[in-house]
Design a protein around this motif. Structure first.
Motif, short mmCIF file in Angstrom:
data_model
loop_
_atom_site.label_atom_id
_atom_site.label_comp_id
_atom_site.label_asym_id
_atom_site.label_seq_id
_atom_site.Cartn_x
_atom_site.Cartn_y
_atom_site.Cartn_z
N ALA A 43 0.85 -1.19 0.00
CA ALA A 43 0.00 0.00 0.00
C ALA A 43 0.89 1.24 0.00
N LEU A 44 0.34 2.35 -0.48
CA LEU A 44 1.04 3.61 -0.46
C LEU A 44 0.50 4.46 0.68
N ALA A 45 1.40 5.06 1.45
CA ALA A 45 0.96 5.85 2.60
C ALA A 45 1.97 6.95 2.88
N ARG A 46 1.50 7.96 3.59
CA ARG A 46 2.42 9.01 4.03
C ARG A 46 3.21 8.47 5.23
N VAL A 47 4.48 8.72 5.23
CA VAL A 47 5.34 8.17 6.27
C VAL A 47 6.16 9.30 6.88
N LEU A 48 6.88 8.96 7.91
CA LEU A 48 7.88 9.84 8.50
C LEU A 48 9.04 8.98 8.96
N VAL A 49 10.16 9.61 9.17
CA VAL A 49 11.33 8.91 9.68
C VAL A 49 11.53 9.36 11.12
N VAL A 50 11.58 8.39 12.02
CA VAL A 50 11.73 8.69 13.44
C VAL A 50 13.11 8.22 13.89
N GLU A 51 13.78 9.06 14.65
CA GLU A 51 15.07 8.71 15.26
C GLU A 51 14.80 8.36 16.71
N PHE A 52 15.08 7.11 17.10
CA PHE A 52 14.71 6.64 18.42
C PHE A 52 15.57 7.26 19.51
N ALA A 53 14.94 7.50 20.65
CA ALA A 53 15.60 8.20 21.75
C ALA A 53 16.68 7.36 22.40
N ASP A 54 16.61 6.04 22.24
CA ASP A 54 17.61 5.18 22.89
C ASP A 54 18.87 5.01 22.04
N GLY A 55 18.96 5.75 20.94
CA GLY A 55 20.16 5.70 20.11
C GLY A 55 20.27 4.49 19.23
N SER A 56 19.17 3.73 19.09
CA SER A 56 19.23 2.49 18.31
C SER A 56 19.04 2.70 16.81
N GLY A 57 18.91 3.94 16.39
CA GLY A 57 18.83 4.21 14.96
C GLY A 57 17.52 4.84 14.55
N ARG A 58 17.22 4.70 13.25
CA ARG A 58 16.03 5.32 12.69
C ARG A 58 15.13 4.26 12.07
N ALA A 59 13.88 4.64 11.88
CA ALA A 59 12.93 3.75 11.20
C ALA A 59 11.92 4.60 10.46
N THR A 60 11.47 4.08 9.33
CA THR A 60 10.42 4.73 8.57
C THR A 60 9.09 4.08 8.93
N VAL A 61 8.15 4.87 9.38
CA VAL A 61 6.85 4.33 9.82
C VAL A 61 5.73 5.18 9.22
N PRO A 62 4.58 4.58 8.99
CA PRO A 62 3.43 5.37 8.54
C PRO A 62 3.08 6.45 9.57
N ARG A 63 2.67 7.60 9.09
CA ARG A 63 2.35 8.68 10.02
C ARG A 63 1.18 8.31 10.93
N ALA A 64 0.30 7.43 10.43
CA ALA A 64 -0.84 7.00 11.25
C ALA A 64 -0.40 6.11 12.40
N ASN A 65 0.85 5.66 12.38
CA ASN A 65 1.32 4.74 13.42
C ASN A 65 2.09 5.44 14.52
N VAL A 66 2.02 6.76 14.57
CA VAL A 66 2.70 7.48 15.65
C VAL A 66 1.71 8.45 16.28
N GLU A 67 2.03 8.84 17.49
CA GLU A 67 1.28 9.90 18.13
C GLU A 67 2.28 10.92 18.67
N ARG A 68 1.89 12.17 18.58
CA ARG A 68 2.78 13.22 19.03
C ARG A 68 2.73 13.33 20.54
N LEU A 69 3.89 13.55 21.14
CA LEU A 69 3.97 13.74 22.57
C LEU A 69 4.14 15.21 22.88
N ALA A 70 3.70 15.58 24.07
CA ALA A 70 3.91 16.96 24.50
C ALA A 70 5.41 17.21 24.63
N PRO A 71 5.92 18.38 24.19
CA PRO A 71 7.36 18.63 24.27
C PRO A 71 7.81 18.77 25.71
#
Length: 374
Positions: free
Chosen positions: A346-374
């Protein structure tokens, strides 16, 4: 500059929240619009039909079904107590006397002349609905319940189990990165909503239950401990009805994850105030999250916060809410504008997230994340 909108957990010091309090069946609403309520205030009540007991009267008396009615000692519609005689008949030319007793308290509802079966209805089961949260009755739903409105702090977790409860907030650890351990629990935590830090073990949770703690709020919890707690794999389900002796709210994810500073600071500031907590969670359709409501005493105004309503930008803190990275925290480092192919083709809008534990990056669908308060 790339920008995306995605749902996020709400963590705010001031929100206006409404909660419907409905009966399972129509009944009596006890309050009027404008009435002040506490979490324990009963707002509506009804009675569920009692359980049905079936008695094979004809077989018990040894008579034909059509003759069972003649043997009744009390008429249909009578109230009886458990052990009372309800029918008697003689058989074997009067040599044998058979007697049938009521198997429970209730009312004789009917007797079939075809089968000889007697139906005994047990007393109705009273059901009351409480207000759950301190506030004001904003709307009356005739015969069904009320809508309670309140203003105060509103915090959502990522996952929870256990039902609705309430109690004063008690921070049991020194900070958001500390683990809640058994020695941190004290007798004065009985009846409280205990706030831990980064993690709690199954054993400590059971100790909290022994102390009479009503709810535990922590940053993380182990998946294996969740299976021990429930006695089964959770699967895809709505939580909140588990009878585990307390309510557990996980604010960040599975594993040892420090509680977000904003969440910790807000709960610490409101320590000692009464919080209403629900562990009900539904990740899929409908998206229901566990919540902590802390009504502001006396309705005093508080500074407005709107961070939960913003969108995603480069650098926005996020949490992944779908496998295989469920519960992991990170920051958005890329927001590609074009649709990207997923493993499902399937085609979807994605984003690249850099994990806080330093384990690298991953590309995930934008629908699969939720924004946290800063």
């Amino acid at each position: 500059m790339s920008h995306s909108y995605t749902p996020g957990l709400r963590v705010t010091a001031q929100a206006r929240v409404r909660r419907e309090r409905r009966l399972p069946l129509r009944g009596e609403v006890l309050l009027e619009r404008g009435a002040r309520v506490t979490p324990e205030t009963v707002v509506a009540r009804t009675e569920l039909p009692g359980n049905v007991q079936t008695v094979n009267l004809a077989a018990g008396l040894g008579v034909e079904p059509a003759r069972a009615a003649e043997a009744l000692l009390v008429p249909v519609g009578s109230a009886v107590r458990k052990g009372d005689g309800i029918a008697r008949a003689s058989t074997m030319f009067g040599l044998v006397q058979n007697r049938v007793e009521a198997p429970a308290d209730g009312v004789i509802e009917s007797l079939s002349p075809v089968t000889g079966q007697l139906i005994l209805r047990e007393p109705p089961i009273p059901v009351e609905v409480n207000a759950y949260v301190a506030g004001t009755v904003a709307e009356v739903l005739p015969g069904e319940g009320v809508v309670v409105e309140t203003e105060g702090a509103f915090l959502q977790g990522i996952f929870g189990v256990g039902g609705e409860t309430s109690g004063p907030i008690a921070c049991a650890v020194a900070g958001p990165d500390a683990e809640l351990r058994t020695p941190d629990l004290r007798a004065e935590h009985r009846g409280c909503v205990v706030v831990g830090g980064a993690w709690v073990s199954h054993d400590t949770l059971m100790q909290a239950r022994e102390f009479g703690v009503r709810a535990v709020v922590v940053g993380g919890f182990d998946d294996a401990d969740l299976r021990r707690l429930l006695g089964r794999d959770l699967g895809v389900a709505i939580t909140g009805s588990e009878e585990i002796g307390l309510t557990l709210v996980i604010t960040e994810g599975f594993g040892r994850i420090p509680m977000a500073a904003r969440t910790w600071d807000l709960l610490s500031e409101r320590q000692g105030e009464t919080a209403s907590v629900s562990g009900a969670t539904q990740i899929r359709a409908g998206v229901q999250r566990p919540e902590i409501l802390v009504p502001r005493a006396g309705g005093a105004p508080a500074p407005s916060e709107s961070a939960e309503d913003g969108g995603l930008d480069i650098g926005s803190p996020v949490r992944v809410i779908r496998a295989p990275h469920f519960g992991r925290l990170g920051k958005v480092c890329e927001l590609p504008a074009a649709l990207q192919p997923l493993e499902t083709e399937a085609l979807a809008r994605v984003l690249v997230v850099e994990f806080a534990d330093g384990s690298g990056r991953a590309t995930v669908p934008r629908a699969n994340v939720e924004r946290l308060a800063p």
